[in-house]
Design an enzyme around this catalytic site. Structure first.
Site, PDB file in Angstrom:
ATOM      1  N   GLY A  12     -11.886  16.211  40.292  1.00  9.26           N
ATOM      2  CA  GLY A  12     -10.853  15.138  40.615  1.00  9.26           C
ATOM      3  C   GLY A  12     -11.522  13.807  41.111  1.00  9.26           C
ATOM      4  O   GLY A  12     -10.903  13.046  42.142  1.00  9.26           O
ATOM      5  N   ALA A  14     -11.267  10.755  40.363  1.00 11.66           N
ATOM      6  CA  ALA A  14     -10.738   9.548  40.404  1.00 11.66           C
ATOM      7  C   ALA A  14      -9.535   9.583  41.233  1.00 11.66           C
ATOM      8  O   ALA A  14      -8.900   8.745  41.560  1.00 11.66           O
ATOM      9  CB  ALA A  14      -9.967   9.320  39.105  1.00 11.66           C
ATOM     10  N   ASN A 106      -2.980  26.426  38.972  1.00 14.05           N
ATOM     11  CA  ASN A 106      -4.070  26.023  39.469  1.00 14.05           C
ATOM     12  C   ASN A 106      -5.327  27.380  38.797  1.00 14.05           C
ATOM     13  O   ASN A 106      -6.509  26.820  38.783  1.00 14.05           O
ATOM     14  CB  ASN A 106      -4.451  25.963  40.881  1.00 14.05           C
ATOM     15  N   GLY A 131      -9.347  21.678  46.565  1.00 12.22           N
ATOM     16  CA  GLY A 131      -8.108  21.761  45.859  1.00 12.22           C
ATOM     17  C   GLY A 131      -7.159  22.934  46.563  1.00 12.22           C
ATOM     18  O   GLY A 131      -7.811  24.015  46.649  1.00 12.22           O
ATOM     19  N   HIS A 188      -5.688  28.403  54.702  1.00  8.35           N
ATOM     20  CA  HIS A 188      -5.468  27.053  54.728  1.00  8.35           C
ATOM     21  C   HIS A 188      -4.030  26.687  54.240  1.00  8.35           C
ATOM     22  O   HIS A 188      -3.954  26.435  53.222  1.00  8.35           O
ATOM     23  CB  HIS A 188      -6.447  26.183  53.952  1.00  8.35           C
TER      24      HIS A 188
END
Length: 326
Positions: A12, A14, A106, A131, A188
């Site tokens: 990831g 960017a 995912n 992520g 989380h």
């Protein structure tokens, strides 16, 4: 500089989190100021231009420790010889999408990345999944990496830990550096369990300094839902704080915590009734490059309930992706 070059992969690349994360890595904030680094940036083909622009800016920053940058859309290239990997890139939840759909989507990202790490990374690889949903994404990646020890896959709950420390410091008007033995158990997610039972500040028990109603009615939900609060105020999700917490986690994993407790989401060994293998937030210390769960803590019924809720949540997530766990 006296040490060999360490290769650090960031997915990831960017994105907003990576934009803060990469500068900290290049500055030597993970391995230390004597260790040169190479950055291996992974992005999807549609965003590769953004990652190339980030690489240009990193070069322009002329970091003394930064020896090379690779930008690629191929996981096997990004993870070639990697010593540490930050898996940041993930699919955000779309409008009307259920959590189970998000987990499955995912899984199709983190399974192949786990396999690519297995086949290409260095023997000392450490993987931190940032992520979301991070705990279960880490579980998926870990299951796909059959030859890498399970404990090399962690999920990031250091952001939750740091949020709790900050809230306690603000409430008490005391230095955050004096806070010890705070932990966030579980997932989380908004269901996490921030726990002040053992926490002290300057040696004083924090539970004796704050009102129980504030603890249960304000502190716990505010820490658990801080991400949503930031989106409401900022208009965007947490990025710099997530990156900073990812650095904290990886730095402490590698360099140790000098006996200080940190929250880390790691594969359970069965401690505190958490089923073996679930990637779960525990009170931990880091020694010799490994997280160790703090043992022999007495749990109240309130704590047991908070832990059990998170076990249920993570077991439900695991069930939703069971076909991806091989």
């Amino acid at each position: 500089m006296t040490e060999s070059v360490k290769k650090i992969a960031v997915t990831g690349a960017a994105g907003q989190i990576a934009y803060s994360l990469l500068w900290r890595i290049a500055n030597g904030d993970v391995y230390g100021k004597n260790t040169p680094v190479e950055l291996q940036l992974l992005e999807i083909p549609q965003a590769i231009g953004g990652a190339e622009g980030v690489a240009m800016e990193l070069l322009d920053s002329a970091f003394p420790l930064l020896k090379n940058i690779v930008v690629t859309d191929k996981a096997e290239v990004a993870f070639d010889g990697t010593n540490a990997a930050f898996l940041v890139g993930a699919k955000p939840r779309g409008k009307g999408e259920e959590r189970a759909d998000l987990l499955t989507a995912n899984g199709k990202i983190f399974g192949p990345q786990g396999k690519a790490l297995n086949d290409n990374a260095a023997d000392d690889i450490r993987v931190l999944v940032v992520g979301n949903p991070a705990n279960t994404n880490a579980l998926i990646a870990q299951h796909a990496a059959k030859d890498i020890p399970a404990d090399r896959f962690n999920a990031m709950m250091r952001l939750d830990h740091n949020r709790g420390i900050a809230q306690l410091s603000e409430k008490l008007g005391r230095d955050k550096n004096d806070i010890e033995k705070f932990v966030v158990w579980g997932n989380h997610s908004a269901g996490q369990f921030p726990d002040i039972t053992y926490a002290t500040i300057g040696g004083e028990a924090i539970s004796g300094l704050v009102d129980h109603d504030w603890y249960t009615g304000e502190f716990i939900p505010r820490v658990a839902k801080r991400g949503a609060e930031i989106i409401e105020v900022r208009g965007k999700s947490s990025a710099a704080s997530a990156a900073s917490s990812a650095i904290d986690h990886m730095h402490d994993w590698i360099n140790g915590t000098d006996g200080q407790w940190r929250t880390a989401a790691i594969p359970s060994d069965g401690s505190y009734g958490v089923p073996e293998g679930l990637i779960f937030g525990f009170p931990t210390i880091s020694e010799d490059g490994q997280w160790k769960i703090v043992q022999d803590l007495e749990l109240s019924d309130f704590q047991k309930d908070g832990i059990a809720r998170n076990v249920t949540e993570l077991e439900e997530e695991r069930e939703a992706v069971k076909d991806l766990l091989g």
